[in-house]
Design an enzyme around this catalytic site. Structure first.
Site, PDB file in Angstrom:
ATOM      1  N   SER A 172       0.834  -1.202   0.000  1.00  0.00           N
ATOM      2  CA  SER A 172       0.000   0.000   0.000  1.00  0.00           C
ATOM      3  C   SER A 172       0.873   1.258   0.000  1.00  0.00           C
ATOM      4  O   SER A 172       1.623   1.488  -0.946  1.00  0.00           O
ATOM      5  CB  SER A 172      -0.955  -0.046   1.195  1.00  0.00           C
ATOM      6  N   ASP A 267      -9.937  -3.827  -4.802  1.00  0.00           N
ATOM      7  CA  ASP A 267      -9.148  -2.771  -4.188  1.00  0.00           C
ATOM      8  C   ASP A 267      -9.267  -1.504  -5.031  1.00  0.00           C
ATOM      9  O   ASP A 267      -9.100  -1.558  -6.253  1.00  0.00           O
ATOM     10  CB  ASP A 267      -7.687  -3.240  -4.134  1.00  0.00           C
ATOM     11  N   HIS A 297      -8.150  -4.741  -0.487  1.00  0.00           N
ATOM     12  CA  HIS A 297      -6.940  -4.063  -0.055  1.00  0.00           C
ATOM     13  C   HIS A 297      -6.595  -4.489   1.373  1.00  0.00           C
ATOM     14  O   HIS A 297      -7.455  -4.591   2.228  1.00  0.00           O
ATOM     15  CB  HIS A 297      -7.142  -2.545  -0.098  1.00  0.00           C
TER      16      HIS A 297
END
Length: 325
Positions: A172, A267, A297
């Site tokens: 991320s 995501d 995610h």
């Protein structure tokens, strides 16, 4: 810009049943959304929630907390040597930057993942506790990650790691930082990196791809939460165009380390991760892209409740082992 390939699913992907159950449980529990919390409370909740979804931390050969100097002050690090490795063995090394939207996360939130990657790859993993927004806004996190990675290379002999087999990685926000470090290292010419592990990376702060709309609600990371992270991290909208914030917007992506880009089908960041892998390949780099179509995610740290998280970790570790051999 490389266009996204068109997908023509006869039967569109659906969430994995375990992931659906997890989202339903979170909704039933009435947990507050991250974007409704002050950063200090969001960090606390992020740390506390990991006990439910993360596997039991596996044993490693050794764990040492360290500190590296940086332009904004000392940077805490944590070094993991994989189980079964000799204390004096010269190991390849992965410098890892945790996720959490540049606002949350620390050495503890990603401790289990770093242990798993070390044991699975046979590499030493060094996690970086870079500075958090909003107390330290862009580009403080980038500065810390670059400085910490240079320090690892400079101290390689003392750390018993092989500076010629150095990789960077993150998930991320950490994937965003790993991509930025790889570009900065290429530009500086004095920090050889051989691999980049980019797990659902944020690569474009403009957040304009289709997946930001199609996956913007109902899958844990929402449009509101993305805006919350962005606005705590980025001060000036013009910074969205800075490649250190948006690696996808860097004109020249040639001569970068080989990459594994891992994305998740549900995501918001899915498309910009795919686009980054396509641009890496178009620029002549070796880049592989794997999408876990049924996942959300953040799933890779949730191996206690999501089987595919363990598959993803094993895949990342195996690719690291191959790349750093």
């Amino acid at each position: 810009m490389v266009p996204l390939p068109k997908k023509d699913y006869k039967d569109p992907p659906v969430l994995h049943p375990e992931t659906r159950a997890l989202l339903d449980l979170i909704e039933k529990a009435g947990l507050p959304a991250t974007h409704t919390l002050a950063p200090v409370d969001a960090r606390r909740m992020y740390r506390e929630r990991r006990a439910y979804s993360q596997p039991v931390p596996p044993e490693v050969a050794s764990l040492v907390d360290l500190s590296a100097p940086g332009p904004h002050g000392p940077i805490p690090l944590r070094l993991y040597r994989p189980l079964g490795s000799a204390a004096d063995a010269l190991l390849p090394v992965l410098v890892y930057y945790h996720g959490g939207g540049w606002v949350m996360g620390d050495l503890d939130t990603h401790d289990t993942l770093c242990r798993e990657l070390a044991n699975g790859s046979g590499a030493c993993v060094i996690a970086v506790d870079y500075r958090m927004a909003p107390e330290h806004r862009f580009p403080a996190a980038v500065d810390d990650c670059i400085a910490a990675t240079h320090w690892v290379r400079q101290e390689a002999v003392r750390l018993k790691v092989d500076a010629a087999r150095l990789a960077v990685g993150g998930d991320s926000a950490g994937g965003n930082l790993a991509a930025a470090v790889a570009i900065a290292a290429r530009d500086s010419g004095d920090l050889p990196i051989v691999h980049q592990l980019l797990i659902y990376p944020a690569t474009d702060q403009r957040r304009a791809t289709t997946s930001h709309t199609s996956n913007g609600q109902g899958y844990l990371l929402t449009t509101d939460t993305m805006a919350y992270f962005h606005d705590h991290y980025i001060v000036d909208p013009l910074q969205d165009l800075d490649w250190r914030a948006s690696p996808l917007l860097r004109n020249d992506l040639s001569n970068l380390p080989q990459a594994l880009v891992l994305t998740a089908g549900f995501d918001p960041l899915r498309d910009e991760g795919l686009l980054y892998s396509l641009r890496l390949t178009a620029a002549g780099n070796r880049a592989s892209h794997v999408c876990f179509e049924r996942q959300i995610h953040g799933f890779i740290t949730m191996g206690r409740v999501l089987d595919e998280a363990n598959t993803a970790v094993a895949l990342c570790a195996a690719e690291l082992k191959r790349a750093l051999a």
